[in-house]
Design a protein around this motif. Structure first.
Motif, short mmCIF file in Angstrom:
data_model
loop_
_atom_site.label_atom_id
_atom_site.label_comp_id
_atom_site.label_asym_id
_atom_site.label_seq_id
_atom_site.Cartn_x
_atom_site.Cartn_y
_atom_site.Cartn_z
N CYS A 114 -20.70 -24.40 -8.39
CA CYS A 114 -20.59 -23.17 -9.17
C CYS A 114 -21.14 -21.99 -8.37
O CYS A 114 -20.54 -20.91 -8.33
N SER A 115 -22.28 -22.20 -7.72
CA SER A 115 -22.90 -21.13 -6.94
C SER A 115 -22.07 -20.78 -5.72
O SER A 115 -21.89 -19.60 -5.39
N LEU A 116 -21.55 -21.80 -5.05
CA LEU A 116 -20.78 -21.57 -3.83
C LEU A 116 -19.51 -20.79 -4.09
O LEU A 116 -19.16 -19.87 -3.34
N PHE A 117 -18.80 -21.14 -5.16
CA PHE A 117 -17.49 -20.53 -5.42
C PHE A 117 -17.52 -19.45 -6.49
O PHE A 117 -16.49 -18.81 -6.75
N GLY A 118 -18.67 -19.26 -7.14
CA GLY A 118 -18.78 -18.22 -8.14
C GLY A 118 -17.92 -18.47 -9.36
O GLY A 118 -17.27 -17.55 -9.88
N VAL A 119 -17.90 -19.72 -9.82
CA VAL A 119 -17.09 -20.09 -10.99
C VAL A 119 -17.95 -20.80 -12.02
O VAL A 119 -19.11 -21.14 -11.76
N SER A 120 -17.37 -21.05 -13.19
CA SER A 120 -18.10 -21.70 -14.27
C SER A 120 -18.10 -23.21 -14.11
O SER A 120 -17.31 -23.77 -13.34
N ARG A 121 -18.96 -23.87 -14.86
CA ARG A 121 -19.01 -25.34 -14.82
C ARG A 121 -17.69 -25.95 -15.28
O ARG A 121 -17.29 -26.99 -14.78
N SER A 122 -17.04 -25.32 -16.25
CA SER A 122 -15.78 -25.88 -16.75
C SER A 122 -14.72 -25.94 -15.66
O SER A 122 -13.96 -26.90 -15.57
N VAL A 123 -14.69 -24.91 -14.80
CA VAL A 123 -13.73 -24.90 -13.69
C VAL A 123 -14.08 -26.00 -12.69
O VAL A 123 -13.21 -26.76 -12.24
N VAL A 124 -15.36 -26.11 -12.34
CA VAL A 124 -15.79 -27.14 -11.39
C VAL A 124 -15.49 -28.53 -11.92
O VAL A 124 -15.02 -29.41 -11.18
N ARG A 125 -15.71 -28.76 -13.21
CA ARG A 125 -15.45 -30.07 -13.79
C ARG A 125 -13.96 -30.43 -13.71
O ARG A 125 -13.61 -31.59 -13.46
N LYS A 126 -13.10 -29.45 -13.95
CA LYS A 126 -11.66 -29.71 -13.84
C LYS A 126 -11.28 -30.10 -12.41
O LYS A 126 -10.48 -31.02 -12.19
N VAL A 127 -11.87 -29.40 -11.43
CA VAL A 127 -11.57 -29.71 -10.03
C VAL A 127 -12.07 -31.11 -9.68
O VAL A 127 -11.36 -31.88 -9.02
N LEU A 128 -13.27 -31.44 -10.12
CA LEU A 128 -13.81 -32.76 -9.82
C LEU A 128 -12.97 -33.87 -10.46
O LEU A 128 -12.79 -34.94 -9.88
N GLN A 129 -12.43 -33.60 -11.64
CA GLN A 129 -11.55 -34.57 -12.29
C GLN A 129 -10.29 -34.78 -11.46
O GLN A 129 -9.82 -35.92 -11.29
N ARG A 130 -9.73 -33.69 -10.94
CA ARG A 130 -8.53 -33.81 -10.09
C ARG A 130 -8.85 -34.59 -8.82
O ARG A 130 -8.06 -35.44 -8.39
N LEU A 131 -9.99 -34.30 -8.21
CA LEU A 131 -10.37 -34.99 -6.99
C LEU A 131 -10.62 -36.48 -7.26
O LEU A 131 -10.29 -37.33 -6.43
N ALA A 132 -11.19 -36.78 -8.41
CA ALA A 132 -11.41 -38.19 -8.77
C ALA A 132 -10.09 -38.90 -9.01
O ALA A 132 -9.91 -40.06 -8.62
N HIS A 133 -9.15 -38.21 -9.64
CA HIS A 133 -7.82 -38.78 -9.87
C HIS A 133 -7.15 -39.14 -8.55
O HIS A 133 -6.42 -40.15 -8.45
N ASP A 134 -7.40 -38.34 -7.53
CA ASP A 134 -6.80 -38.58 -6.20
C ASP A 134 -7.70 -39.42 -5.30
O ASP A 134 -7.44 -39.55 -4.10
N HIS A 135 -8.76 -39.97 -5.86
CA HIS A 135 -9.66 -40.90 -5.16
C HIS A 135 -10.44 -40.24 -4.03
O HIS A 135 -10.89 -40.92 -3.10
N ILE A 136 -10.62 -38.94 -4.11
CA ILE A 136 -11.40 -38.23 -3.10
C ILE A 136 -12.89 -38.25 -3.46
O ILE A 136 -13.76 -38.31 -2.59
N VAL A 137 -13.19 -38.18 -4.74
CA VAL A 137 -14.58 -38.26 -5.19
C VAL A 137 -14.71 -39.36 -6.24
O VAL A 137 -13.71 -39.81 -6.82
N GLN A 138 -15.93 -39.77 -6.47
CA GLN A 138 -16.25 -40.71 -7.53
C GLN A 138 -17.15 -40.00 -8.54
O GLN A 138 -18.13 -39.35 -8.15
N LEU A 139 -16.81 -40.11 -9.82
CA LEU A 139 -17.61 -39.52 -10.89
C LEU A 139 -18.50 -40.60 -11.48
O LEU A 139 -18.01 -41.59 -12.03
N ARG A 140 -19.80 -40.41 -11.37
CA ARG A 140 -20.75 -41.42 -11.84
C ARG A 140 -21.42 -40.92 -13.11
O ARG A 140 -22.02 -39.84 -13.11
#
Length: 224
Positions: free
Chosen positions: A45-71
């Motif tokens: 959020c701090s790096l890109f100047g966006v809200s948590r809701s935006v970051v969470r959507k991006v992390l969900q997309r990255l997890a869907h593509d197996h780039i990140v793991q959500l624990r």
């Protein structure tokens, strides 16, 4: 490790979620973000100047593509492939690239093949002049260009995902740039082994590039 120093900076051409996704994806592909790196919502959020809701959507997309793991209750990390996943990923990549090369042989123009060979030549230079992240970026770019030339967007999409997961695997096993003195001999041995592997891979794909459009399908399969 904080992601802020490693992430590729984003531009203004796409929507913000896509730009953040590309920044993380490109940083994983170039191995500036290594497997297991924490990706905290606060830092993003701090790096890109966006809200948590935006970051969470991006992390969900990255997890869907197996780039990140959500624990649960522990946040997101750059994905860490298991040994079984590693075997399956490389099996899938071999099958995908065998199909892609056959289609490239059917559809690629002389100009397409020339550009492909030039990119492979740049990769060869990078093996001797640059570090692992720069070589990894060029090597991945070669395979993505190859996928684009097959004129099949479904195969291309699958290969892009597979390449990103292969980059995670390489990052897991590639020795870091700076290491304690006690591990330097082991690291040097590993680095030398990796250099031999890169050379063998480059020679193999140089043979494939020369054979496309000339050799029959069976020969291409043998080269792969």
């Amino acid at each position: 490790m904080r992601p802020s120093g490693a992430l590729t900076q984003v531009g203004d051409s796409d929507d913000v979620e896509t730009r953040i996704y590309r920044a993380v994806f490109d940083s994983v592909m170039s191995q500036r973000l290594t497997p297991g790196t924490k990706l905290t919502e606060t830092s993003l959020c701090s790096l890109f100047g966006v809200s948590r809701s935006v970051v969470r959507k991006v992390l969900q997309r990255l997890a869907h593509d197996h780039i990140v793991q959500l624990r649960p209750n522990r946040g997101a990390i750059v994905a860490v492939p298991t040994p079984e996943e590693t075997r399956q990923i490389f099996e899938a990549r071999r099958a995908l690239e065998a199909a892609i090369v056959q289609l490239v042989a059917l559809h690629a123009t002389a100009a397409d093949l020339n550009a492909l060979r030039q990119q492979l030549a740049q990769e060869h230079q990078a093996m001797h002049r640059y570090g692992q992240p720069d070589w990894a970026r060029l090597a991945s770019g070669f395979h993505m260009r190859l996928a684009a030339l097959c004129r099949n967007p479904i195969l291309e999409r699958y290969l892009v995902e597979t390449i990103s997961r292969c980059s995670l695997i390489v990052a897991l096993h590639e020795p870091p740039a700076t290491q304690p003195a006690s591990t330097m001999n082991t690291a040097a041995s590993s680095t030398a082994s990796n250099a031999v592997t890169r050379q063998a891979r480059w020679r193999s794909w140089r043979g494939v590039c020369k054979a496309i459009g000339i050799a029959p399908a069976q020969v291409l399969e043998q080269l792969l």
